[in-house]
Motif scaffolding. Structure first.
Motif, PDB file in Angstrom:
ATOM      1  N   GLY A   1      -3.044   6.849  -5.291  1.00  0.00           N
ATOM      2  CA  GLY A   1      -2.844   5.435  -5.585  1.00  0.00           C
ATOM      3  C   GLY A   1      -2.951   5.163  -7.076  1.00  0.00           C
ATOM      4  N   SER A   2      -2.416   4.029  -7.499  1.00  0.00           N
ATOM      5  CA  SER A   2      -2.453   3.680  -8.924  1.00  0.00           C
ATOM      6  C   SER A   2      -3.840   3.273  -9.385  1.00  0.00           C
ATOM      7  N   THR A   3      -4.714   2.899  -8.449  1.00  0.00           N
ATOM      8  CA  THR A   3      -6.108   2.592  -8.775  1.00  0.00           C
ATOM      9  C   THR A   3      -7.005   3.132  -7.667  1.00  0.00           C
ATOM     10  N   ALA A   4      -8.251   3.386  -8.023  1.00  0.00           N
ATOM     11  CA  ALA A   4      -9.274   3.758  -7.034  1.00  0.00           C
ATOM     12  C   ALA A   4     -10.621   3.361  -7.615  1.00  0.00           C
ATOM     13  N   ALA A   5     -11.448   2.779  -6.805  1.00  0.00           N
ATOM     14  CA  ALA A   5     -12.799   2.370  -7.201  1.00  0.00           C
ATOM     15  C   ALA A   5     -12.793   1.482  -8.439  1.00  0.00           C
TER      16      ALA A   5
ATOM     17  N   ALA B   1     -14.143   8.534 -14.871  1.00  0.00           N
ATOM     18  CA  ALA B   1     -14.820   8.638 -13.579  1.00  0.00           C
ATOM     19  C   ALA B   1     -14.118   9.668 -12.704  1.00  0.00           C
ATOM     20  N   ALA B   2     -14.862  10.132 -11.710  1.00  0.00           N
ATOM     21  CA  ALA B   2     -14.313  11.044 -10.710  1.00  0.00           C
ATOM     22  C   ALA B   2     -14.433  10.370  -9.344  1.00  0.00           C
ATOM     23  N   VAL B   3     -13.478  10.639  -8.473  1.00  0.00           N
ATOM     24  CA  VAL B   3     -13.525  10.126  -7.107  1.00  0.00           C
ATOM     25  C   VAL B   3     -13.296  11.268  -6.127  1.00  0.00           C
ATOM     26  N   ALA B   4     -13.801  11.072  -4.931  1.00  0.00           N
ATOM     27  CA  ALA B   4     -13.583  12.006  -3.833  1.00  0.00           C
ATOM     28  C   ALA B   4     -13.570  11.187  -2.544  1.00  0.00           C
ATOM     29  N   TYR B   5     -12.865  11.684  -1.558  1.00  0.00           N
ATOM     30  CA  TYR B   5     -12.792  11.029  -0.261  1.00  0.00           C
ATOM     31  C   TYR B   5     -13.414  11.938   0.788  1.00  0.00           C
ATOM     32  N   SER B   6     -14.147  11.356   1.734  1.00  0.00           N
ATOM     33  CA  SER B   6     -14.632  12.116   2.884  1.00  0.00           C
ATOM     34  C   SER B   6     -14.146  11.401   4.140  1.00  0.00           C
ATOM     35  N   GLN B   7     -13.647  12.184   5.079  1.00  0.00           N
ATOM     36  CA  GLN B   7     -13.139  11.606   6.321  1.00  0.00           C
ATOM     37  C   GLN B   7     -14.318  11.269   7.226  1.00  0.00           C
ATOM     38  N   ASN B   8     -14.456  10.006   7.579  1.00  0.00           N
ATOM     39  CA  ASN B   8     -15.624   9.534   8.321  1.00  0.00           C
ATOM     40  C   ASN B   8     -15.812  10.231   9.667  1.00  0.00           C
ATOM     41  N   ASP B   9     -14.724  10.602  10.336  1.00  0.00           N
ATOM     42  CA  ASP B   9     -14.839  11.272  11.630  1.00  0.00           C
ATOM     43  C   ASP B   9     -15.340  12.706  11.508  1.00  0.00           C
TER      44      ASP B   9
ATOM     45  N   THR C   1     -16.657   2.487  -0.673  1.00  0.00           N
ATOM     46  CA  THR C   1     -16.235   1.881   0.589  1.00  0.00           C
ATOM     47  C   THR C   1     -16.199   2.961   1.660  1.00  0.00           C
ATOM     48  N   ASP C   2     -16.308   2.532   2.904  1.00  0.00           N
ATOM     49  CA  ASP C   2     -16.109   3.459   4.018  1.00  0.00           C
ATOM     50  C   ASP C   2     -14.839   3.090   4.790  1.00  0.00           C
ATOM     51  N   ARG C   3     -13.975   2.292   4.138  1.00  0.00           N
ATOM     52  CA  ARG C   3     -12.725   1.853   4.772  1.00  0.00           C
ATOM     53  C   ARG C   3     -11.481   2.312   4.019  1.00  0.00           C
ATOM     54  N   ALA C   4     -11.611   3.297   3.164  1.00  0.00           N
ATOM     55  CA  ALA C   4     -10.417   3.844   2.507  1.00  0.00           C
ATOM     56  C   ALA C   4      -9.572   4.532   3.574  1.00  0.00           C
ATOM     57  N   GLY C   5      -8.298   4.343   3.517  1.00  0.00           N
ATOM     58  CA  GLY C   5      -7.428   4.939   4.518  1.00  0.00           C
ATOM     59  C   GLY C   5      -7.439   4.206   5.846  1.00  0.00           C
ATOM     60  N   ALA C   6      -7.982   2.993   5.860  1.00  0.00           N
ATOM     61  CA  ALA C   6      -8.006   2.191   7.081  1.00  0.00           C
ATOM     62  C   ALA C   6      -6.579   1.821   7.475  1.00  0.00           C
TER      63      ALA C   6
ATOM     64  N   GLY D   1      -7.214   8.138   9.795  1.00  0.00           N
ATOM     65  CA  GLY D   1      -8.482   7.463  10.035  1.00  0.00           C
ATOM     66  C   GLY D   1      -9.195   7.058   8.758  1.00  0.00           C
ATOM     67  N   PRO D   2     -10.220   6.253   8.922  1.00  0.00           N
ATOM     68  CA  PRO D   2     -10.938   5.753   7.746  1.00  0.00           C
ATOM     69  C   PRO D   2     -11.694   6.853   7.009  1.00  0.00           C
ATOM     70  N   LYS D   3     -11.760   6.674   5.693  1.00  0.00           N
ATOM     71  CA  LYS D   3     -12.455   7.602   4.822  1.00  0.00           C
ATOM     72  C   LYS D   3     -13.436   6.831   3.960  1.00  0.00           C
ATOM     73  N   SER D   4     -14.419   7.542   3.455  1.00  0.00           N
ATOM     74  CA  SER D   4     -15.314   6.963   2.459  1.00  0.00           C
ATOM     75  C   SER D   4     -14.804   7.383   1.089  1.00  0.00           C
ATOM     76  N   LEU D   5     -14.836   6.443   0.170  1.00  0.00           N
ATOM     77  CA  LEU D   5     -14.466   6.704  -1.216  1.00  0.00           C
ATOM     78  C   LEU D   5     -15.753   6.830  -2.008  1.00  0.00           C
ATOM     79  N   TRP D   6     -15.923   7.972  -2.673  1.00  0.00           N
ATOM     80  CA  TRP D   6     -17.115   8.276  -3.453  1.00  0.00           C
ATOM     81  C   TRP D   6     -16.764   8.265  -4.932  1.00  0.00           C
TER      82      TRP D   6
END
Length: 195
Positions: free
Chosen positions: A67-71, A116-124, A140-145, A165-170
């Motif tokens: 995406g063009s932006t995150a966090a 900054a650095a970002v990472a995503y974790s799949q909530n499931d 957020t825990d709704r990234a990829g909602a 499914g939803p992911k958390s953005l770290w």
């Protein structure tokens, strides 16, 4: 010993983090069965391998965000930890690699200075404790909602897709834009499999 008298060792080390060709990193991701597979984004990405006794035990891939932006940051100020995977039997190396990526590989992103650095974790799949324990902040825990006003990803992934499914953005924020001397990434061969 003062740093003025330190002489680098020119022999193999017991353990080390090294840049790797993206093809090498992707090969390890495939060989070790990462659930998302190789990172095949059509834009900037860099591979990193953690070796112990000359054998790869963990791999990380830095990438430009989708995406063009995150966090709250624009793409040109971010680096994403797009893949993190350790060899079968080397699960202990995941936390080590995460910290090395955060402190060394992330700031070494060669495309632009990363604020900054970002990472995503799949909530499931997991709760993202590895990021929380390492000091990352969950944004957020709704990234990829599902598509809608709270969705942060632009591509819809149907049921059964490994990234569905939803992911958390770290988020990990660097104290200032950081750009160490770039690693020499020319002609990097690196290991192709864990033996």
């Amino acid at each position: 010993m003062s740093s003025a008298t330190y002489q680098p060792v020119l022999v193999a080390t017991a353990a080390g983090l090294t840049p790797a060709a993206i093809e090498t990193a992707n090969g390890l991701l495939a060989d070790w069965g990462h659930n998302l597979g190789p990172c095949r984004r059509p834009f900037g990405s860099e591979g990193w391998v953690l070796e112990v006794a000359g054998r790869p035990v963990s791999v990380a891939v830095s990438a430009s965000t989708v995406g063009s932006t995150a966090a709250g940051y624009p793409r040109g100020e971010l680096v994403e930890l797009a893949r993190l995977c350790s060899a079968p039997g080397c699960r202990w190396a995941t936390r080590v690699m995460l910290r090395l990526w955060r402190e060394v590989a992330g700031p070494a992103w060669s495309y632009w200075p990363a604020r900054a650095a970002v990472a995503y974790s799949q909530n499931d799949r997991h709760e993202g404790r590895i990021y929380r324990f390492d000091g990352w902040r969950r944004v957020t825990d709704r990234a990829g909602a599902p598509p809608g006003p709270n969705a942060t990803w632009t591509k819809h992934r149907g049921p059964g897709h490994p990234a569905a499914g939803p992911k958390s953005l770290w988020l990990w924020e660097y104290p200032q834009p950081h750009r160490p001397a770039p690693a020499d990434r020319t002609n990097q061969e690196g290991p192709t499999q864990c033996q």
